[in-house]
Design a protein around this motif. Structure first.
Motif, PDB file in Angstrom:
ATOM      1  N   ARG A   1       0.812  -1.219   0.000  1.00 26.66           N
ATOM      2  CA  ARG A   1       0.000   0.000   0.000  1.00 26.66           C
ATOM      3  C   ARG A   1       0.841   1.263   0.000  1.00 26.66           C
ATOM      4  NH1 ARG A   1      -2.563  -0.663   5.464  1.00 26.66           N
ATOM      5  NH2 ARG A   1      -0.454  -1.434   5.823  1.00 26.66           N
ATOM      6  N   GLY A   2       2.159   1.120   0.224  1.00 27.95           N
ATOM      7  CA  GLY A   2       3.029   2.279   0.353  1.00 27.95           C
ATOM      8  C   GLY A   2       3.301   2.661   1.785  1.00 27.95           C
ATOM      9  N   VAL A   3       2.882   1.820   2.748  1.00 28.01           N
ATOM     10  CA  VAL A   3       3.146   2.088   4.158  1.00 28.01           C
ATOM     11  C   VAL A   3       4.604   1.753   4.471  1.00 28.01           C
ATOM     12  CG1 VAL A   3       2.613   1.348   6.525  1.00 28.01           C
ATOM     13  CG2 VAL A   3       0.769   1.700   4.865  1.00 28.01           C
ATOM     14  N   THR A   4       5.274   2.648   5.193  1.00 29.72           N
ATOM     15  CA  THR A   4       6.670   2.445   5.573  1.00 29.72           C
ATOM     16  C   THR A   4       6.795   1.192   6.436  1.00 29.72           C
ATOM     17  OG1 THR A   4       7.019   4.829   5.581  1.00 29.72           O
ATOM     18  CG2 THR A   4       8.663   3.487   6.717  1.00 29.72           C
ATOM     19  N   ARG A   5       7.831   0.403   6.137  1.00 27.65           N
ATOM     20  CA  ARG A   5       8.115  -0.764   6.958  1.00 27.65           C
ATOM     21  C   ARG A   5       9.599  -0.816   7.288  1.00 27.65           C
ATOM     22  NH1 ARG A   5       6.091  -5.616   3.133  1.00 27.65           N
ATOM     23  NH2 ARG A   5       5.738  -6.456   5.227  1.00 27.65           N
ATOM     24  N   PRO A   6       9.968  -1.294   8.503  1.00 31.32           N
ATOM     25  CA  PRO A   6       9.061  -1.833   9.514  1.00 31.32           C
ATOM     26  C   PRO A   6       8.381  -0.747  10.330  1.00 31.32           C
ATOM     27  CG  PRO A   6      11.306  -1.911  10.319  1.00 31.32           C
ATOM     28  CD  PRO A   6      11.386  -1.402   8.911  1.00 31.32           C
ATOM     29  N   GLN A   7       7.227  -1.094  10.895  1.00 30.62           N
ATOM     30  CA  GLN A   7       6.538  -0.224  11.832  1.00 30.62           C
ATOM     31  C   GLN A   7       6.893  -0.580  13.269  1.00 30.62           C
ATOM     32  OE1 GLN A   7       3.756   2.230  11.332  1.00 30.62           O
ATOM     33  NE2 GLN A   7       4.682   2.398   9.327  1.00 30.62           N
ATOM     34  N   GLY A   8       7.319  -1.821  13.469  1.00 28.05           N
ATOM     35  CA  GLY A   8       7.712  -2.283  14.791  1.00 28.05           C
ATOM     36  C   GLY A   8       9.169  -2.672  14.804  1.00 28.05           C
TER      37      GLY A   8
ATOM     38  N   ASP B   1       6.786  -6.915   8.912  1.00 30.45           N
ATOM     39  CA  ASP B   1       5.835  -8.018   8.956  1.00 30.45           C
ATOM     40  C   ASP B   1       6.021  -8.915   7.732  1.00 30.45           C
ATOM     41  OD1 ASP B   1       4.915  -6.715  11.193  1.00 30.45           O
ATOM     42  OD2 ASP B   1       3.194  -5.804  10.168  1.00 30.45           O
ATOM     43  N   ILE B   2       5.791 -10.205   7.918  1.00 30.76           N
ATOM     44  CA  ILE B   2       5.849 -11.143   6.791  1.00 30.76           C
ATOM     45  C   ILE B   2       4.649 -10.878   5.886  1.00 30.76           C
ATOM     46  CG2 ILE B   2       5.713 -13.580   6.136  1.00 30.76           C
ATOM     47  CD1 ILE B   2       7.144 -14.275   8.726  1.00 30.76           C
ATOM     48  N   GLY B   3       4.880 -10.909   4.571  1.00 32.96           N
ATOM     49  CA  GLY B   3       3.822 -10.694   3.603  1.00 32.96           C
ATOM     50  C   GLY B   3       3.830  -9.286   3.054  1.00 32.96           C
ATOM     51  N   SER B   4       2.790  -8.972   2.307  1.00 32.90           N
ATOM     52  CA  SER B   4       2.730  -7.685   1.606  1.00 32.90           C
ATOM     53  C   SER B   4       2.055  -6.594   2.415  1.00 32.90           C
ATOM     54  CB  SER B   4       1.981  -7.864   0.279  1.00 32.90           C
ATOM     55  OG  SER B   4       0.629  -8.256   0.527  1.00 32.90           O
ATOM     56  N   PHE B   5       1.616  -6.919   3.643  1.00 32.78           N
ATOM     57  CA  PHE B   5       0.859  -5.960   4.459  1.00 32.78           C
ATOM     58  C   PHE B   5       1.622  -5.692   5.752  1.00 32.78           C
ATOM     59  CE2 PHE B   5      -2.215  -4.687   7.628  1.00 32.78           C
ATOM     60  CZ  PHE B   5      -3.147  -3.910   6.951  1.00 32.78           C
ATOM     61  N   GLU B   6       1.903  -4.420   5.999  1.00 33.68           N
ATOM     62  CA  GLU B   6       2.549  -4.011   7.241  1.00 33.68           C
ATOM     63  C   GLU B   6       1.488  -3.416   8.163  1.00 33.68           C
ATOM     64  OE1 GLU B   6       6.147  -3.478   9.563  1.00 33.68           O
ATOM     65  OE2 GLU B   6       5.811  -4.490   7.637  1.00 33.68           O
ATOM     66  N   VAL B   7       1.370  -3.999   9.369  1.00 27.74           N
ATOM     67  CA  VAL B   7       0.391  -3.468  10.322  1.00 27.74           C
ATOM     68  C   VAL B   7       0.740  -2.012  10.611  1.00 27.74           C
ATOM     69  CG1 VAL B   7      -0.544  -3.647  12.645  1.00 27.74           C
ATOM     70  CG2 VAL B   7      -0.122  -5.709  11.312  1.00 27.74           C
ATOM     71  N   ASP B   8      -0.221  -1.163  10.388  1.00 30.71           N
ATOM     72  CA  ASP B   8       0.004   0.278  10.383  1.00 30.71           C
ATOM     73  C   ASP B   8      -0.135   0.867  11.774  1.00 30.71           C
ATOM     74  OD1 ASP B   8       0.461   2.766   9.392  1.00 30.71           O
ATOM     75  OD2 ASP B   8      -1.560   3.059   8.618  1.00 30.71           O
ATOM     76  N   GLN B   9       0.942   1.431  12.286  1.00 21.35           N
ATOM     77  CA  GLN B   9       0.873   2.160  13.533  1.00 21.35           C
ATOM     78  C   GLN B   9       0.472   3.608  13.267  1.00 21.35           C
ATOM     79  OE1 GLN B   9       4.510   1.880  15.732  1.00 21.35           O
ATOM     80  NE2 GLN B   9       4.645  -0.341  15.544  1.00 21.35           N
ATOM     81  N   VAL B  10       0.003   4.276  14.280  1.00 22.98           N
ATOM     82  CA  VAL B  10      -0.286   5.706  14.159  1.00 22.98           C
ATOM     83  C   VAL B  10       1.044   6.435  13.978  1.00 22.98           C
ATOM     84  CG1 VAL B  10      -1.154   7.723  15.383  1.00 22.98           C
ATOM     85  CG2 VAL B  10      -2.383   5.556  15.523  1.00 22.98           C
TER      86      VAL B  10
END
Length: 297
Positions: free
Chosen positions: A107-114, A118-127
């Motif tokens: 989606r264009g979300v910066t990774r890592p957030q933690g 995260d494994i896969g194409s989706f990074e759990v989005d933090q505020v």
């Protein structure tokens, strides 16, 4: 790869060898993997057909706990990682940082957030939140008319609308500095132009609440989460004052005294006279050409 089907290798079918890294293969029929699948590390298979076991940070027979395929932001639909997913923070940061991932999820979300991506194409989005305030302007002393670029860094990419503001501690009158640039990146720039009367022995903002949206402004990440605007306390680690040593001095130095040093009394035309000029503060660039005797009386 999730929720796919085929006569064999519903998730992935490979006629040759294929290496998977930071990949989820799940919920496919009749099986997830068929062919030669090489474990490149940090993969999840909710069955056993990918045959990577638990080597190199990978997991087999493990439910990745995915949400339904949905519009979670970005240009295409994704499977969100639900709370408690074993994929969260379990990826390889080196792989996430390298091309073609380039530190972004689908989606264009910066990774890592933690701590880990995260494994896969989706990074759990933090505020989004502020990680530090600094300046690209060199340490030193600055006078009226000088421009100081103050930088506010976030933990992920943020987008800005209108004109957020940052209030700096600059003496009797605190200066409110407008946002200048940086939308679409992790660092926002606020250009402070030093005004007459401003003063600071170590430039900083006024308080942890000094970053504001200015009524109509917004600072949000790519999935429209509003940013937390709280700053480190002035002078604390990650504050402007802690990161930089910028002095604001707009007071013009003045001569406070000009006295005859030698001879101390009754000079004659045979004496060499020495005078002491005392200024209100330290000065540089002074030489004899800056002084002249205007009277011989």
């Amino acid at each position: 790869f999730s929720g796919n089907s085929a006569t064999g290798g519903g998730g992935i079918y490979s006629e040759g060898a294929v290496t998977l890294r930071n990949t989820i293969v799940a919920n496919s029929t009749p099986d997830n993997c068929s062919g030669t699948i090489i474990n490149g590390g940090n993969n999840i298979d909710d069955g056993t057909t990918c045959a990577w076991g638990s080597a190199s940070g990978s997991m087999s027979s493990t439910n990745p706990n995915l949400g339904a395929l949905a519009n979670n932001g970005g240009p295409s639909q994704t499977f969100a990682l639900l709370a408690g997913s074993p994929a969260i923070n379990a990826g390889n940061n080196t792989i996430c940082a390298a091309a073609p991932v380039n530190g972004l999820d689908q989606r264009g979300v910066t990774r890592p957030q933690g701590a880990g991506c995260d494994i896969g194409s989706f990074e759990v989005d933090q505020v989004p939140y502020v990680t530090s305030v600094s300046s690209t302007t060199a340490d030193g002393a600055y006078k009226a008319g000088d421009t100081i670029a103050v930088t506010v860094k976030f933990n992920e990419i943020v987008n800005v609308t209108n004109t957020p503001q940052l209030t700096l501690e600059t003496g009797a009158t605190d200066r409110i500095v407008n946002y200048a640039s940086g939308s679409g990146a992790t660092t926002l720039i606020f250009n402070y132009i030093v005004q007459a009367g401003d003063t600071s022995s170590d430039l900083d903002y006024v308080a942890a609440t000094s970053l504001s949206l200015n009524t109509t402004g917004t600072i949000k990440d790519v999935t429209n989460n509003p940013a937390t605007l709280t700053l480190a306390s002035p002078g604390a680690t990650n504050s402007l004052g802690a990161n930089k040593a910028i002095v604001i001095d707009t007071t013009t130095p003045s001569v406070t005294s000009f006295t005859l040093k030698t001879p101390p009394t009754s000079p004659t035309n045979a004496d060499t006279l020495t005078f002491l000029a005392t200024f209100s503060e330290d000065v540089t660039g002074i030489d004899t050409a800056d002084f002249a005797i205007n009277s011989t009386s």
